[in-house]
Design an enzyme around this catalytic site. Structure first.
Site, PDB file in Angstrom:
ATOM      1  N   GLY B  53      -4.690  28.665  31.094  1.00  0.00           N
ATOM      2  CA  GLY B  53      -5.984  28.102  30.368  1.00  0.00           C
ATOM      3  C   GLY B  53      -6.288  28.972  29.293  1.00  0.00           C
ATOM      4  O   GLY B  53      -6.386  30.429  29.552  1.00  0.00           O
ATOM      5  N   GLY B  55     -10.098  31.350  27.137  1.00  0.00           N
ATOM      6  CA  GLY B  55     -10.745  31.824  27.502  1.00  0.00           C
ATOM      7  C   GLY B  55     -10.846  32.492  28.638  1.00  0.00           C
ATOM      8  O   GLY B  55     -11.831  33.122  28.525  1.00  0.00           O
ATOM      9  N   HIS B  56     -10.053  32.989  28.899  1.00  0.00           N
ATOM     10  CA  HIS B  56      -9.786  34.349  29.552  1.00  0.00           C
ATOM     11  C   HIS B  56      -9.640  35.675  29.018  1.00  0.00           C
ATOM     12  O   HIS B  56      -9.118  36.850  29.910  1.00  0.00           O
ATOM     13  CB  HIS B  56      -8.985  34.072  30.720  1.00  0.00           C
ATOM     14  CG  HIS B  56      -9.295  32.387  31.477  1.00  0.00           C
ATOM     15  ND1 HIS B  56      -9.557  32.368  32.478  1.00  0.00           N
ATOM     16  CD2 HIS B  56      -7.932  32.073  31.978  1.00  0.00           C
ATOM     17  CE1 HIS B  56     -10.282  31.178  32.847  1.00  0.00           C
ATOM     18  NE2 HIS B  56      -8.817  30.861  32.922  1.00  0.00           N
ATOM     19  N   LYS B 104      -1.220  32.153  38.358  1.00  0.00           N
ATOM     20  CA  LYS B 104      -2.737  31.462  39.568  1.00  0.00           C
ATOM     21  C   LYS B 104      -2.525  31.168  40.231  1.00  0.00           C
ATOM     22  O   LYS B 104      -2.901  29.661  39.556  1.00  0.00           O
ATOM     23  CB  LYS B 104      -3.533  31.695  38.772  1.00  0.00           C
ATOM     24  CG  LYS B 104      -3.894  33.862  37.768  1.00  0.00           C
ATOM     25  CD  LYS B 104      -5.499  33.766  36.385  1.00  0.00           C
ATOM     26  CE  LYS B 104      -5.375  32.346  35.627  1.00  0.00           C
ATOM     27  NZ  LYS B 104      -5.056  32.152  34.332  1.00  0.00           N
ATOM     28  N   ASP B 109      -2.200  25.077  36.918  1.00  0.00           N
ATOM     29  CA  ASP B 109      -1.332  25.916  36.868  1.00  0.00           C
ATOM     30  C   ASP B 109       0.175  25.926  38.151  1.00  0.00           C
ATOM     31  O   ASP B 109       0.865  26.201  37.365  1.00  0.00           O
ATOM     32  CB  ASP B 109      -2.003  27.375  36.344  1.00  0.00           C
ATOM     33  CG  ASP B 109      -2.852  27.841  35.969  1.00  0.00           C
ATOM     34  OD1 ASP B 109      -2.092  27.186  34.852  1.00  0.00           O
ATOM     35  OD2 ASP B 109      -3.485  28.727  35.952  1.00  0.00           O
ATOM     36  N   HIS B 214     -13.323  29.708  35.741  1.00  0.00           N
ATOM     37  CA  HIS B 214     -13.051  28.269  34.839  1.00  0.00           C
ATOM     38  C   HIS B 214     -14.651  27.889  34.592  1.00  0.00           C
ATOM     39  O   HIS B 214     -14.460  27.016  34.167  1.00  0.00           O
ATOM     40  CB  HIS B 214     -12.437  27.040  35.680  1.00  0.00           C
ATOM     41  CG  HIS B 214     -10.824  28.316  35.632  1.00  0.00           C
ATOM     42  ND1 HIS B 214     -10.191  28.132  37.100  1.00  0.00           N
ATOM     43  CD2 HIS B 214     -10.052  27.863  34.557  1.00  0.00           C
ATOM     44  CE1 HIS B 214      -9.032  28.508  36.385  1.00  0.00           C
ATOM     45  NE2 HIS B 214      -8.941  28.482  35.326  1.00  0.00           N
TER      46      HIS B 214
END
Lengths: 219, 328
Positions: B53, B55-56, B104, B109, B214
């Protein structure tokens, strides 16, 4: 005979799909805040956003879907969800519809056939997610509905009974997630803290199945 | 919600456009399906692909380039990418030596990469990163993959660059995963643009101990205490998991979640390094900064990787990506 008894004439072709998808979209949007709150409590809150994105992509397929037979339509729905939703639910719902598309090739669209198609979809979610009933996931809604369909197919129940049982099984299944510990998905990281919250995926599955039942009863 | 955005719908695309523009000397960005790949396709080496995703950031897009990843597939915020992204990225960067997926351990995922791998028509392997020790080893979904992922990508990336074959890269990746342990603590939640409000509520005197990346809640809520005491909890869990021998060489990585200043991260580094050195571990390499973030979450994670000579050599090897650059 069974065919007409359960599905009526309008169910036998895919023109049923566009209004159904629109009805599902409306139902999810109506409940967006509640679903989002459920997910924020024990997940990360992205489930409903992803589902809405997937449904939007499906609604754009309308014209294309009605040209297809059930098998091809399910395949198309599966591939569309898989490539637009993302997340665990995208891969799971995508796999479900692709498997239903494969099974639909072998089945008539009557109660027994629909039951077999739906069961193939549920089995693919179990396999892809390595999960089963009782783990606080969408399967806690989907599996009881499969069992209810299988039992009604055996008893050759009438349409009203089948649809009422679908709604009851979905709702009961969704509610059963409230007191469960989660062993799959992000809620599983919370341990005991996950108890007391309904699983967001179980809730959206229940909303969708109830809309499908309502749409079928109007047909 | 107070963010520098134009609209919730366009955040990801506009951010990726900016990333592509800022780093056009290293990477290129493919729209729909979205993936970032090296500007110059490498030849005759195992292609490393990761994703997850958004945002990391900088994980994973900022780790594409010489010495690390060949491609990265960003999903929506905190949502795994879709199989078509990984499939198209793999077909674009594969160059005859096979594909290694670095994933991950999160359900979305894992499943989306699995579907892509099933569709991919070339030799491929997957390294599953599960370095988060806040969950027990026998947790029903396995442990989460968190900040240790960067270390796997750096070490295996250098090996692939040096010509290691697919089986060797896979084996090395698994070895790094098994030598790595992480745990994090959050001081605040974070706000996903599409949701517009923080994912969880937490009061000013509380921390979430054992969080993932998250914005989800952690293992437990605890009272805010000194940095040293929080570091003790994290470092002790890591130490008990890895059980390093005396004189063992290690890499210590302090990762910020996005809203904690470097001043605090270095303070945490000092405290953690002291903790491990008192136990006879030799901290021989360090990495401090915001690398595996959770949007605007405050807090940090500690990662320790037990290093042997081979891993040290690959860690020190040249790298040229948006987020890591040395030796070049």
């Amino acid at each position: 005979m069974l065919c007409n008894k359960f599905t009526g004439q309008n169910m036998t072709d895919t023109t049923f799909l566009p209004p159904l998808i629109a009805a599902i979209q409306a139902e999810i949007l109506n409940n967006e805040e509640e679903i989002s709150a459920l997910d924020r409590a024990i997940g990360d809150g992205d489930h409903v956003t992803n589902l809405i994105r997937g449904l939007e992509a499906l609604s754009k397929l309308n014209d294309e879907l009605v040209q297809l037979d059930w098998s091809a339509a399910f395949m198309k729905i599966g591939m569309t969800l898989m490539s637009t939703m993302g997340g665990a639910s995208g891969s799971l719902l995508g796999s479900m519809f692709v498997s239903m598309g494969k099974e639909a090739k072998e089945q008539d669209i009557d109660l027994a056939g629909i039951t077999a198609i739906y069961a193939a979809g549920v089995e693919s979610i179990k396999a892809r997610g390595k999960a089963d009933i009782g783990e606080k996931t969408m399967l806690d809604t989907l599996i009881p509905v499969m069992q209810s369909l299988q039992s009604d197919a055996e008893q050759n129940s009438d349409k009203a009974t089948v649809l009422a049982n679908i709604k009851a099984a979905a709702t009961q299944g969704m509610q059963s997630t409230k007191d469960m510990l989660a062993t799959k998905g992000r809620a599983s990281f919370l341990g005991e803290r996950a108890r007391g919250h309904i699983d967001a995926g179980a809730r959206t599955s229940q909303l969708i199945l109830c809309v499908i039942a309502d749409q079928l009863s109007e047909n | 919600m107070k963010k520098l955005i134009n609209s919730v719908e366009s955040v990801l695309e506009e951010s990726l456009n900016g990333f592509a523009r800022a780093h056009s000397n290293i990477i290129q960005f493919n729209h729909q399906p979205n993936y970032v790949s090296r500007k110059n396709k490498s030849e005759n080496k195992v292609a490393l692909i990761s994703g997850g995703g958004a945002g990391h950031e900088p994980l994973h897009t900022g780790l594409v380039g010489k010495g690390m990843l060949d491609a990265a597939c960003p999903g929506q915020v905190f949502t795994s990418p879709t199989p078509d992204q990984m499939l198209m990225a793999a077909q674009a960067v594969e160059n005859g030596a096979g594909v290694l997926f670095i994933v991950k351990n999160y359900a979305g995922d894992v499943m989306n990469f699995e579907i892509a791998a099933e569709m991919l028509d070339c030799p491929h392997e997957t390294v599953l990163v599960n370095d988060d020790v806040s969950l027990p080893k026998d947790h029903s979904t396995g442990r989460r993959g968190v900040a240790g992922t960067l270390i796997v990508e750096k070490i295996v990336g250098a090996a692939a660059e040096a010509g290691a074959d697919l089986a060797t890269c896979k084996q090395l990746g698994d070895k790094v995963v098994n030598s790595t342990a992480s745990m994090g603590v959050a001081l605040t939640s974070c706000t996903v643009p599409a949701l517009g409000q923080p994912t969880f509520d937490i009061s000013d005197n509380e921390v979430e101990m054992g969080v993932g990346i998250h914005g989800e809640r952690g293992r437990e809520v605890m009272s805010l205490t000194t940095a040293d005491e929080l570091v003790q909890i994290l470092a002790k869990a890591i130490d008990e998991d890895l059980k390093p021998a005396k004189e063992q060489c290690a890499l210590l990585h302090i990762n910020g979640f996005g809203a904690t200043p470097l001043m605090e991260l270095y303070l945490v580094y000092d405290s953690a390094a002291q903790f491990f050195e008192e136990r006879g571990i030799k901290i021989v390499r360090s990495l401090v900064g915001n690398y595996t973030t959770s949007l605007d979450m405050a807090g940090c994670s500690i990662t320790l990787t037990l290093m042997d000579d081979e891993m040290l050599q690959y860690w020190d090897a040249p790298v040229h990506t948006a987020a890591l650059r040395w030796g070049i």
